[in-house]
Scaffold this motif. Structure first.
Motif, PDB file in Angstrom:
ATOM      1  N   ALA A   1       3.592 -34.694 -40.678  1.00  0.00           N
ATOM      2  CA  ALA A   1       3.856 -34.036 -39.397  1.00  0.00           C
ATOM      3  C   ALA A   1       5.279 -34.305 -38.908  1.00  0.00           C
ATOM      4  N   THR A   2       5.832 -35.453 -39.287  1.00  0.00           N
ATOM      5  CA  THR A   2       7.137 -35.850 -38.782  1.00  0.00           C
ATOM      6  C   THR A   2       8.271 -35.369 -39.687  1.00  0.00           C
ATOM      7  N   PRO A   3       9.457 -35.150 -39.117  1.00  0.00           N
ATOM      8  CA  PRO A   3      10.603 -34.756 -39.952  1.00  0.00           C
ATOM      9  C   PRO A   3      11.099 -35.920 -40.795  1.00  0.00           C
ATOM     10  N   ALA A   4      11.636 -35.616 -41.954  1.00  0.00           N
ATOM     11  CA  ALA A   4      12.244 -36.612 -42.844  1.00  0.00           C
ATOM     12  C   ALA A   4      11.283 -37.742 -43.201  1.00  0.00           C
ATOM     13  N   ASN A   5       9.963 -37.459 -43.158  1.00  0.00           N
ATOM     14  CA  ASN A   5       8.948 -38.435 -43.549  1.00  0.00           C
ATOM     15  C   ASN A   5       9.022 -39.741 -42.768  1.00  0.00           C
ATOM     16  N   MET A   6       9.420 -39.661 -41.518  1.00  0.00           N
ATOM     17  CA  MET A   6       9.502 -40.880 -40.719  1.00  0.00           C
ATOM     18  C   MET A   6       8.201 -41.135 -39.971  1.00  0.00           C
ATOM     19  N   THR A   7       7.979 -42.387 -39.615  1.00  0.00           N
ATOM     20  CA  THR A   7       6.874 -42.779 -38.739  1.00  0.00           C
ATOM     21  C   THR A   7       7.468 -43.060 -37.366  1.00  0.00           C
ATOM     22  N   LEU A   8       6.830 -42.568 -36.331  1.00  0.00           N
ATOM     23  CA  LEU A   8       7.370 -42.784 -34.996  1.00  0.00           C
ATOM     24  C   LEU A   8       6.271 -42.906 -33.955  1.00  0.00           C
ATOM     25  N   LEU A   9       6.631 -43.513 -32.852  1.00  0.00           N
ATOM     26  CA  LEU A   9       5.782 -43.576 -31.666  1.00  0.00           C
ATOM     27  C   LEU A   9       6.339 -42.555 -30.682  1.00  0.00           C
ATOM     28  N   ARG A  10       5.526 -41.563 -30.357  1.00  0.00           N
ATOM     29  CA  ARG A  10       5.997 -40.477 -29.496  1.00  0.00           C
ATOM     30  C   ARG A  10       5.534 -40.723 -28.068  1.00  0.00           C
ATOM     31  N   CYS A  11       6.499 -40.856 -27.177  1.00  0.00           N
ATOM     32  CA  CYS A  11       6.217 -41.072 -25.766  1.00  0.00           C
ATOM     33  C   CYS A  11       6.400 -39.756 -25.018  1.00  0.00           C
ATOM     34  N   SER A  12       5.388 -39.343 -24.278  1.00  0.00           N
ATOM     35  CA  SER A  12       5.444 -38.109 -23.500  1.00  0.00           C
ATOM     36  C   SER A  12       5.312 -38.462 -22.024  1.00  0.00           C
ATOM     37  N   LEU A  13       6.407 -38.326 -21.310  1.00  0.00           N
ATOM     38  CA  LEU A  13       6.417 -38.704 -19.897  1.00  0.00           C
ATOM     39  C   LEU A  13       5.786 -37.633 -19.020  1.00  0.00           C
ATOM     40  N   CYS A  14       5.396 -38.047 -17.837  1.00  0.00           N
ATOM     41  CA  CYS A  14       4.725 -37.185 -16.870  1.00  0.00           C
ATOM     42  C   CYS A  14       5.456 -37.272 -15.533  1.00  0.00           C
ATOM     43  N   ALA A  15       5.498 -36.167 -14.812  1.00  0.00           N
ATOM     44  CA  ALA A  15       6.130 -36.158 -13.496  1.00  0.00           C
ATOM     45  C   ALA A  15       5.382 -37.038 -12.505  1.00  0.00           C
ATOM     46  N   GLU A  16       4.127 -37.403 -12.825  1.00  0.00           N
ATOM     47  CA  GLU A  16       3.335 -38.264 -11.942  1.00  0.00           C
ATOM     48  C   GLU A  16       3.513 -39.746 -12.251  1.00  0.00           C
ATOM     49  N   HIS A  17       4.228 -40.087 -13.341  1.00  0.00           N
ATOM     50  CA  HIS A  17       4.559 -41.499 -13.560  1.00  0.00           C
ATOM     51  C   HIS A  17       5.491 -41.963 -12.442  1.00  0.00           C
ATOM     52  N   THR A  18       5.176 -43.082 -11.840  1.00  0.00           N
ATOM     53  CA  THR A  18       6.071 -43.632 -10.831  1.00  0.00           C
ATOM     54  C   THR A  18       7.188 -44.412 -11.512  1.00  0.00           C
ATOM     55  N   SER A  19       8.237 -44.670 -10.766  1.00  0.00           N
ATOM     56  CA  SER A  19       9.339 -45.477 -11.303  1.00  0.00           C
ATOM     57  C   SER A  19       8.837 -46.873 -11.668  1.00  0.00           C
ATOM     58  N   GLU A  20       7.876 -47.372 -10.879  1.00  0.00           N
ATOM     59  CA  GLU A  20       7.302 -48.698 -11.166  1.00  0.00           C
ATOM     60  C   GLU A  20       6.523 -48.678 -12.475  1.00  0.00           C
ATOM     61  N   GLN A  21       5.826 -47.593 -12.742  1.00  0.00           N
ATOM     62  CA  GLN A  21       5.109 -47.487 -14.014  1.00  0.00           C
ATOM     63  C   GLN A  21       6.071 -47.465 -15.197  1.00  0.00           C
ATOM     64  N   VAL A  22       7.208 -46.799 -15.046  1.00  0.00           N
ATOM     65  CA  VAL A  22       8.199 -46.799 -16.119  1.00  0.00           C
ATOM     66  C   VAL A  22       8.697 -48.212 -16.366  1.00  0.00           C
ATOM     67  N   ASP A  23       8.896 -48.987 -15.309  1.00  0.00           N
ATOM     68  CA  ASP A  23       9.273 -50.399 -15.476  1.00  0.00           C
ATOM     69  C   ASP A  23       8.191 -51.165 -16.236  1.00  0.00           C
ATOM     70  N   GLN A  24       6.931 -50.916 -15.877  1.00  0.00           N
ATOM     71  CA  GLN A  24       5.815 -51.555 -16.589  1.00  0.00           C
ATOM     72  C   GLN A  24       5.829 -51.188 -18.070  1.00  0.00           C
ATOM     73  N   ILE A  25       6.053 -49.908 -18.340  1.00  0.00           N
ATOM     74  CA  ILE A  25       6.064 -49.425 -19.719  1.00  0.00           C
ATOM     75  C   ILE A  25       7.140 -50.145 -20.531  1.00  0.00           C
ATOM     76  N   LEU A  26       8.314 -50.301 -19.947  1.00  0.00           N
ATOM     77  CA  LEU A  26       9.396 -51.003 -20.650  1.00  0.00           C
ATOM     78  C   LEU A  26       9.022 -52.455 -20.929  1.00  0.00           C
ATOM     79  N   GLY A  27       8.352 -53.083 -19.976  1.00  0.00           N
ATOM     80  CA  GLY A  27       7.891 -54.456 -20.197  1.00  0.00           C
ATOM     81  C   GLY A  27       6.870 -54.537 -21.321  1.00  0.00           C
ATOM     82  N   MET A  28       5.992 -53.552 -21.398  1.00  0.00           N
ATOM     83  CA  MET A  28       4.977 -53.511 -22.456  1.00  0.00           C
ATOM     84  C   MET A  28       5.620 -53.307 -23.826  1.00  0.00           C
TER      85      MET A  28
END
Length: 399
Positions: free
Chosen positions: A361-388
């Motif tokens: 499914a991926t280009p160039a046979n790579m493995t990746l983690l695909r993050c899909s952001l949402c307009a309902e994510h708060t700025s605080e949740q993005v901070d949490q995500i970075l910590g995770m």
């Protein structure tokens, strides 16, 4: 007897080898309860959702839900018929009207899925003796539409305008030519140079279809996608999209200003020979589309989320799919499938769900983690995500 499933033995072995390491199956996660567009209960714990395509967060919008419940009560659970027979209700037409309003176009045609929209439109437009010219990284539904139509397939290097032009110039001038492009490519989240590509297509006598599945609702001043953002929306012949992302429900569509467009309703097999969507789905889609017309603030916030997450992940030392945030998709490149699965599991243990994507499914046979952001994510949740990501990355040795 030849076992027709034996062709999949290498994949079966790969999966068994991966699971033998103790990693959970990343492709069989069950969400026990969905609390909001950004939070669900997964494996008994509250989990931030960062892999749902719910870009504009419309799945829990009050107006959208009320419209669906009202339609379910008034029209029942389904149509049990094709659009060309008993399967067109007033809400199907209303949803198509909403699409015409949204895109400011003359025609709109709703399909039961986005996959069927590509399958149907491409296979109907380009048949035997015609050519479909497409980006090598095109979605599977685009390739399948080409195969179903029996057209000649000509692929060019990803997002390469010069390569596209060279392919076009080699084709017979009198042949039917359809160039299929995507506004945002779903794996890396990168944007196509549509302005230059559409110019090249028109100079070489090709019709243009653009799949805006991952940009509708978010990119462009009015959310009409990359075509709008790059000023070519009036130059493309067909735009394909889906309801399963920014619109927040299920279904697909095609919009166009072509004067002969309506004949497609009688000759497009995936439209004619499929039961139409339930009226409740049409009500949610139509309501959502009309609300997306006036969602400039949500679009602006989603851009803020995307830029913040991209910079944060890059600063942590992760390798990303694009040099800067280009869409609501941010791809985190992993060295191999095993490390990717370990990272996926470590993030889930932290309380974060992302998509693990693997070849082919991926280009160039790579493995990746695909993050899909949402307009309902708060700025605080993005901070949490970075910590995770930091905690998980250190735990598995990814950073």
């Amino acid at each position: 007897m030849t076992d027709l499933l034996s062709k999949f033995d290498p994949l079966i072995q790969e999966r068994e080898t991966l699971l033998a390491t103790g990693v959970k199956d990343p492709f069989s996660l069950v969400m026990e309860e969905v609390l909001s567009p950004t939070v669900a209960i997964c494996e008994g714990r509250e989990t931030i959702l960062l892999g749902t395509y719910n870009y504009m967060g419309m799945t829990f919008d009050d107006d959208v839900r009320q419209a669906g419940m009202k339609a379910l009560e008034e029209f029942g659970s389904g149509t049990t018929g094709s659009r060309v027979l008993n399967g067109t209700y007033s809400l199907h037409r209303d949803c198509e009207d909403a699409l015409k309003e949204f895109y400011d176009m003359d025609h709109a045609m709703v399909f039961s899925t986005g996959y069927q929209a590509n399958l149907g439109i491409i296979s109907t437009l380009a048949g035997k003796g015609d050519y479909v010219i497409l980006d090598i990284d095109s979605h599977a539904s685009i390739y399948d539409g080409c195969a179903m139509g029996n057209a000649e397939i000509v692929a060019f290097r990803h997002n390469d305008v010069e390569a596209l032009e060279k392919r076009l110039k080699r084709l017979p001038p009198e042949a039917g030519k359809l160039v299929v492009l995507e506004g945002v490519y779903s794996m890396l989240g990168d944007v196509a140079p549509l302005k230059e590509m559409v110019r090249v297509c028109k100079e070489n006598g090709a019709m243009v279809l653009v799949d805006e599945a991952h940009s509708m609702g978010f990119i462009g001043e009015n959310g009409r996608g990359v075509c709008e953002a790059q000023g070519v929306i009036d130059d493309v012949d067909f735009i394909i999209g889906t309801f399963s992302k920014s619109v927040g429900t299920v279904g697909g569509f095609c919009v166009s200003n072509h004067p002969k467009f309506e004949i497609l309703r009688l000759v497009c097999r995936p439209y004619v020979f499929t039961a139409s969507l339930p009226p409740s789905v049409m009500a949610t889609a139509g309501t959502s589309i009309r609300k997306l017309m006036h969602s400039g603030n949500k679009r602006a916030h989603l851009w803020e989320n995307s830029k913040k997450l991209h910079k944060g992940l890059r600063d942590l030392g992760f390798t990303l799919g694009t040099p800067e945030a280009q869409s609501a998709i941010i791809a985190v490149i992993m060295p191999d499938l095993e490390k990717g699965a370990m990272m996926w599991q470590a993030l889930l243990a932290e309380g974060l769900y992302v998509n693990l994507a693997r070849p082919p499914a991926t280009p160039a046979n790579m493995t990746l983690l695909r993050c899909s952001l949402c307009a309902e994510h708060t700025s605080e949740q993005v901070d949490q995500i970075l910590g995770m990501f930091e905690a998980a990355g250190k735990a598995v040795g990814a950073i």
